[in-house]
Design an enzyme around this catalytic site. Sequence first.
Site, mmCIF file in Angstrom:
data_model
loop_
_atom_site.group_PDB
_atom_site.id
_atom_site.type_symbol
_atom_site.label_atom_id
_atom_site.label_comp_id
_atom_site.label_asym_id
_atom_site.label_seq_id
_atom_site.Cartn_x
_atom_site.Cartn_y
_atom_site.Cartn_z
ATOM 1 N N ASN A 112 0.796 -1.216 -0.131
ATOM 2 C CA ASN A 112 -0.121 0.132 -0.224
ATOM 3 C C ASN A 112 1.120 1.181 0.018
ATOM 4 O OD1 ASN A 112 -2.350 1.516 0.208
ATOM 5 N ND2 ASN A 112 -1.891 1.688 2.348
ATOM 6 N N HIS A 114 0.829 5.139 1.355
ATOM 7 C CA HIS A 114 0.106 5.881 2.289
ATOM 8 C C HIS A 114 0.637 7.375 2.166
ATOM 9 C CE1 HIS A 114 -2.390 7.042 5.732
ATOM 10 N NE2 HIS A 114 -1.464 7.427 6.389
HETATM 11 C C1 GRF Z 1 -2.569 8.886 -2.391
HETATM 12 O O1 GRF Z 1 -2.299 10.070 -1.729
HETATM 13 C C2 GRF Z 1 -2.366 7.632 -1.700
HETATM 14 O O2 GRF Z 1 -1.266 7.708 -0.880
HETATM 15 C C3 GRF Z 1 -3.753 7.659 -0.944
HETATM 16 O O3 GRF Z 1 -4.550 8.043 -1.681
HETATM 17 C C4 GRF Z 1 -4.188 8.969 -2.561
HETATM 18 C C5 GRF Z 1 -4.608 8.297 -3.962
HETATM 19 O O4 GRF Z 1 -4.156 9.148 -5.157
HETATM 20 N N1 GRF Z 1 -3.703 6.430 -0.298
HETATM 21 P P1 GRF Z 1 -4.369 8.681 -6.492
HETATM 22 O O5 GRF Z 1 -5.813 8.006 -6.758
HETATM 23 O O6 GRF Z 1 -3.352 7.417 -6.764
HETATM 24 O O7 GRF Z 1 -4.452 9.806 -7.373
#
Ligand code: GRF
Length: 193
Positions: A112, A114
Amino acid sequence: MVSSTGSKKIRAAVFISGNGSNFKSLIKFSNLKKSPIVISLVISNNLNSKGLKYAKIFKIKKKVFDFKKKKLTEKKILFELKRNKISIILLAGFMRILSKNFIDNFDGKILNIHPSLLPKYKGLNTHKRAIRNREKFSGCTVHFVNAKLDSGKIILQKRVIINKKDTPNTLAKKILIQEHKLYPRAIMKIFNP
Ligand code: GRF
């Protein structure tokens, strides 16, 4: 699909819920010869995920599950993953919490990303909380997924400076740019033969 070392590429599924900018950057990375992975499937809990457009553009198979009945949905997803011979899962802005049973089926094979420097700021609204606490830095983390939210073993992190003028929005944008570089690096670190 064969990687630069001549070995077979690992088949990955990406799980998304929203914009899918990480999904896009992962596709671009996976198309490089040096990439150890190939993205064979994208799964979303949201039919309106903007990121699903990249499935069409890059010709990646997509599946949408509404998650109303979580247990049943996860069963269906596991079936789909098996059918597509998926061996790793990359969560990229996926807004549903997976059950322990699901995670156990892919033990050590789910990553994942984050948007904080874990273990700080698990969960939602990370940028807002980091700014409110007058943190000097925030950043992003790629980690393994275990049954506890945002708590699995950390693979890589990237620090980003928080300026006085930063808002949750500007900080999110700065961190996203780093996320797009960090996720591929983490995959290289873990799965490179
Ligand atoms: C990212 O900031 C990721 O870290 C978090 O949600 C956001 C998703 O952005 N879990 P995207 O959909 O990849 O543009």
